[in-house]
Structures are given as structure tokens and as C-alpha cells.
Design an enzyme around this catalytic site. Structure first.
Site, mmCIF file in Angstrom:
data_model
loop_
_atom_site.group_PDB
_atom_site.id
_atom_site.type_symbol
_atom_site.label_atom_id
_atom_site.label_comp_id
_atom_site.label_asym_id
_atom_site.label_seq_id
_atom_site.Cartn_x
_atom_site.Cartn_y
_atom_site.Cartn_z
ATOM 1 N N ASP A 19 117.713 60.792 31.759
ATOM 2 C CA ASP A 19 116.921 61.851 31.124
ATOM 3 C C ASP A 19 117.793 62.781 30.261
ATOM 4 O O ASP A 19 118.706 63.431 30.766
ATOM 5 C CB ASP A 19 116.223 62.699 32.192
ATOM 6 C CG ASP A 19 115.309 61.869 33.079
ATOM 7 O OD1 ASP A 19 115.735 60.802 33.549
ATOM 8 O OD2 ASP A 19 114.173 62.310 33.323
ATOM 9 N N GLU A 50 112.064 62.513 27.817
ATOM 10 C CA GLU A 50 110.932 63.409 28.057
ATOM 11 C C GLU A 50 111.332 64.879 28.202
ATOM 12 O O GLU A 50 110.475 65.763 28.128
ATOM 13 C CB GLU A 50 110.167 62.975 29.313
ATOM 14 C CG GLU A 50 110.928 63.192 30.599
ATOM 15 C CD GLU A 50 110.005 63.515 31.778
ATOM 16 O OE1 GLU A 50 108.791 63.406 31.632
ATOM 17 O OE2 GLU A 50 110.537 63.893 32.829
ATOM 18 N N ASN A 51 112.619 65.153 28.387
ATOM 19 C CA ASN A 51 113.088 66.539 28.505
ATOM 20 C C ASN A 51 114.026 66.935 27.373
ATOM 21 O O ASN A 51 114.790 67.898 27.501
ATOM 22 C CB ASN A 51 113.814 66.734 29.841
ATOM 23 C CG ASN A 51 112.891 66.579 31.031
ATOM 24 O OD1 ASN A 51 111.845 67.207 31.096
ATOM 25 N ND2 ASN A 51 113.262 65.723 31.966
ATOM 26 N N ASN A 78 106.317 62.264 32.927
ATOM 27 C CA ASN A 78 105.218 63.207 33.065
ATOM 28 C C ASN A 78 105.295 64.407 32.132
ATOM 29 O O ASN A 78 104.287 65.064 31.854
ATOM 30 C CB ASN A 78 105.132 63.701 34.518
ATOM 31 C CG ASN A 78 106.441 64.290 35.004
ATOM 32 O OD1 ASN A 78 107.488 63.633 34.950
ATOM 33 N ND2 ASN A 78 106.409 65.504 35.498
ATOM 34 N N HIS A 79 106.489 64.730 31.606
ATOM 35 C CA HIS A 79 106.622 65.882 30.714
ATOM 36 C C HIS A 79 106.409 65.538 29.236
ATOM 37 O O HIS A 79 106.499 66.427 28.388
ATOM 38 C CB HIS A 79 108.000 66.530 30.881
ATOM 39 C CG HIS A 79 108.221 67.141 32.225
ATOM 40 N ND1 HIS A 79 107.299 67.976 32.823
ATOM 41 C CD2 HIS A 79 109.264 67.033 33.098
ATOM 42 C CE1 HIS A 79 107.756 68.363 34.000
ATOM 43 N NE2 HIS A 79 108.943 67.794 34.205
ATOM 44 N N HIS A 161 109.731 56.097 36.247
ATOM 45 C CA HIS A 161 109.940 57.543 36.275
ATOM 46 C C HIS A 161 109.234 58.092 37.510
ATOM 47 O O HIS A 161 108.025 58.320 37.496
ATOM 48 C CB HIS A 161 109.363 58.149 34.991
ATOM 49 C CG HIS A 161 109.830 59.539 34.717
ATOM 50 N ND1 HIS A 161 111.088 59.818 34.214
ATOM 51 C CD2 HIS A 161 109.214 60.735 34.861
ATOM 52 C CE1 HIS A 161 111.220 61.113 34.053
ATOM 53 N NE2 HIS A 161 110.092 61.702 34.457
ATOM 54 N N HIS A 186 113.995 60.455 36.379
ATOM 55 C CA HIS A 186 113.219 61.641 36.760
ATOM 56 C C HIS A 186 113.977 62.645 37.619
ATOM 57 O O HIS A 186 113.836 63.850 37.409
ATOM 58 C CB HIS A 186 111.912 61.277 37.479
ATOM 59 C CG HIS A 186 111.076 62.459 37.858
ATOM 60 N ND1 HIS A 186 110.541 63.321 36.912
ATOM 61 C CD2 HIS A 186 110.685 62.936 39.070
ATOM 62 C CE1 HIS A 186 109.845 64.266 37.539
ATOM 63 N NE2 HIS A 186 109.923 64.057 38.832
ATOM 64 N N HIS A 188 117.246 63.203 37.890
ATOM 65 C CA HIS A 188 118.424 63.746 37.182
ATOM 66 C C HIS A 188 119.733 63.627 37.958
ATOM 67 O O HIS A 188 120.746 64.142 37.503
ATOM 68 C CB HIS A 188 118.206 65.211 36.796
ATOM 69 C CG HIS A 188 117.160 65.432 35.754
ATOM 70 N ND1 HIS A 188 117.158 66.526 34.924
ATOM 71 C CD2 HIS A 188 116.090 64.708 35.394
ATOM 72 C CE1 HIS A 188 116.120 66.478 34.101
ATOM 73 N NE2 HIS A 188 115.448 65.357 34.374
#
Length: 271
Positions: A19, A50-51, A78-79, A161, A186, A188
């Protein structure tokens, strides 16, 4: 990691980056990815993004930035839905995926066959877990349906994820022998369990993150401590300082789709 000229002719090599967290992660990748690809003979780069925008979510601008920096395929989780503009971008591009198992009607796609890398196609599948996360469709059933539609023996890379280690390992057993590699994202934090399952499927529970090293999942530790100690809402801030890139290097046979080797990988950038 030995990678002689003979081996380079027999197999392909993927770097899967964990991520990407905010500008620190993006900046480090832009600066160092070219030399990393050359040093480790990387044929393809995949990363979860996603982040990548502010530490939560992804904008189309930052997606293009990472793609132009040398990341061939971006996955998410999800983000991904934080910025509304990404909905149209997901529809327009084939190199940014969202989890396949969101309910029908979600923009974009969660699995895609890429024809433009070698003389043989490669499939990438993006899934999201359900334990301690949103109530999305069953990732096991969606994975089964997707794989049944793919050509036989095609190399398949899966980004799962998910929060729970049990759900990730269960998915590993569910897909062992049927996919090239299952990479957990997810949480990290890079786990110490990179392995071959059934002798053909590379697996790691979590690949880690690309972001500030002295942090809590990329965020300023003091702010996170305040959240834990007070149980009240706080505004998270990206941490400063040196950046760490976490990933795995996957060697696989292009013809059979079998993983030949998977090793956890880390790059530490000091200021």
C-alpha cells in the site's frame, strides 16, 4: 537473489509493492523505482494505491503519476471510493483495478487480462476481505467465478485486500495451485511468511506499505496515540522522515503460470 541471464530467459519477474501511503510514498517511488527495476531485473510492477492520495483514497492525478513513474498495474481496496472523481477514472482505464467483490453496479473492474506485456497474457485479480471490514460479496465465490472464466494456465496475480490473517491464509489454501501468487494487502505491516503453497503458488499474508518508516501505518504516531488514549475522533496526519518501500519479488514461469520463487523485499530511504 540470483538471477542469471539463463534464468531471465526462462522466467519473468514481478515486483509487487505494498500500500502506497500519501506523497511520501509516491515521491520515494518516483525517485527510486527506475534504479530498483534495473538492479533486480524487474519485468513488471504492480502496486496497491488505495492510500496514495493524502494517506487515504486515490485521485486520478496521483494514479497517473504512479503509472508514469513505472508502475504498470495499480490495485486498490476499501478506500478507493473516497474521491468521487475516481469512479469515472475506473471506467476509463484498464490498469487501475478495484476489488471484484463489490456489489453489482460498482464502477470499474476487479479482474483484467493484460495482453501487452509479453507474448502471453497475464491476469490480475483484486479482492477484498469481509472479516472486520465492509459487508461486500463473498471473495471466495467471486474468485472462483473469475478463475473459471480465465484461460487455462494463464498466470494470475491476486491482491487480497483484507484485515484478518485467517481470511488471507484461508484464501491462500483456496487458490493454491490455481493462481501464480496471492499477495495480502491492507494492514501495512510486512509479514515474515513469504512461501510457495502447493509448490506453485506464491503467498504472503501482507506485503507491507510504501510510506513513512517512523509511523503508525504511515501516520504521525503522536496523533494515533491520542486516538487510542482518548477514544475520541482525531485528524490523522502523515508522518515525516525517512520512507520505506515494502514489497515482494515474484519469479514465475510464463508458460505454466507457476510461481518459482517469492521473496519479501524492502527498500529503506534515509533523508
Amino acid at each position: 537473489m540470483d538471477f542469471s541471464l539463463q534464468k531471465r530467459m526462462e522466467r519473468k519477474r514481478i515486483l509487487f509493492l505494498g500500500d502506497i501511503v500519501g506523497k511520501p510514498g509516491r515521491k520515494c517511488i518516483k525517485k527510486h523505482l527506475p534504479e530498483i527495476k534495473e538492479k533486480f531485473f524487474i519485468d513488471l510492477v504492480i502496486a496497491n494505491a488505495e492510500n496514495a492520495s493524502g494517506g487515504l483514497g486515490l485521485t486520478s492525478k496521483n494514479a497517473r503519476e504512479l503509472h508514469n513513474a513505472g508502475i504498470d498495474i495499480l490495485t486498490s481496496g476499501n478506500h478507493i471510493w473516497k474521491y468521487k472523481e475516481i469512479n469515472l477514472f475506473l471506467e476509463e482505464t484498464d490498469w487501475l483495478l478495484r476489488p471484484l467483490n463489490y456489489p453489482s453496479g460498482a464502477p470499474g473492474k476487479g479482474v483484467h487480462i493484460y495482453e501487452n506485456f509479453w507474448d502471453r497474457p497475464l491476469a490480475v485479480l483484486n479482492l477484498q476481505g469481509r472479516v472486520f471490514m465492509e459487508a461486500v460479496d463473498c471473495p471466495f465465490r467471486k474468485a472462483q467465478e473469475a478463475i473459471e472464466k480465465l484461460p487455462a494456465d494463464i498466470p494470475i496475480i491476486v491482491d487480497f485486500h483484507a484485515e484478518a490473517t485467517s481470511e488471507k491464509k484461508a484464501m491462500g489454501y483456496f487458490l493454491q495451485g490455481r493462481v501464480t501468487a496471492l499477495i495480502g494487502t491492507h494492514t501495512h505491516i510486512q509479514t515474515n511468511d513469504a512461501q510457495l503453497m502447493a509448490g506453485t503458488t506464491g503467498y504472503i499474508t501482507d506485503v507491507g506499505m510504501c510510506g513513512p518508516k517512523e509511523s503508525v501505518l504511515g501516520m504521525e504516531p503522536g496523533v494515533v496515540l491520542q486516538k487510542f488514549q482518548t477514544a475520541r475522533p482525531v485528524r490523522f496526519e502523515l508522518a515525516k522522515g525517512s520512507v520505506e518501500l515494502n514489497g515482494v519479488i515474484i519469479d514465475f514461469d510464463l508458460q505454466t503460470g507457476h510461481c518459482l520463487d517469492i521473496q519479501a523485499w524492502k527498500f529503506d530511504q534515509t533523508n
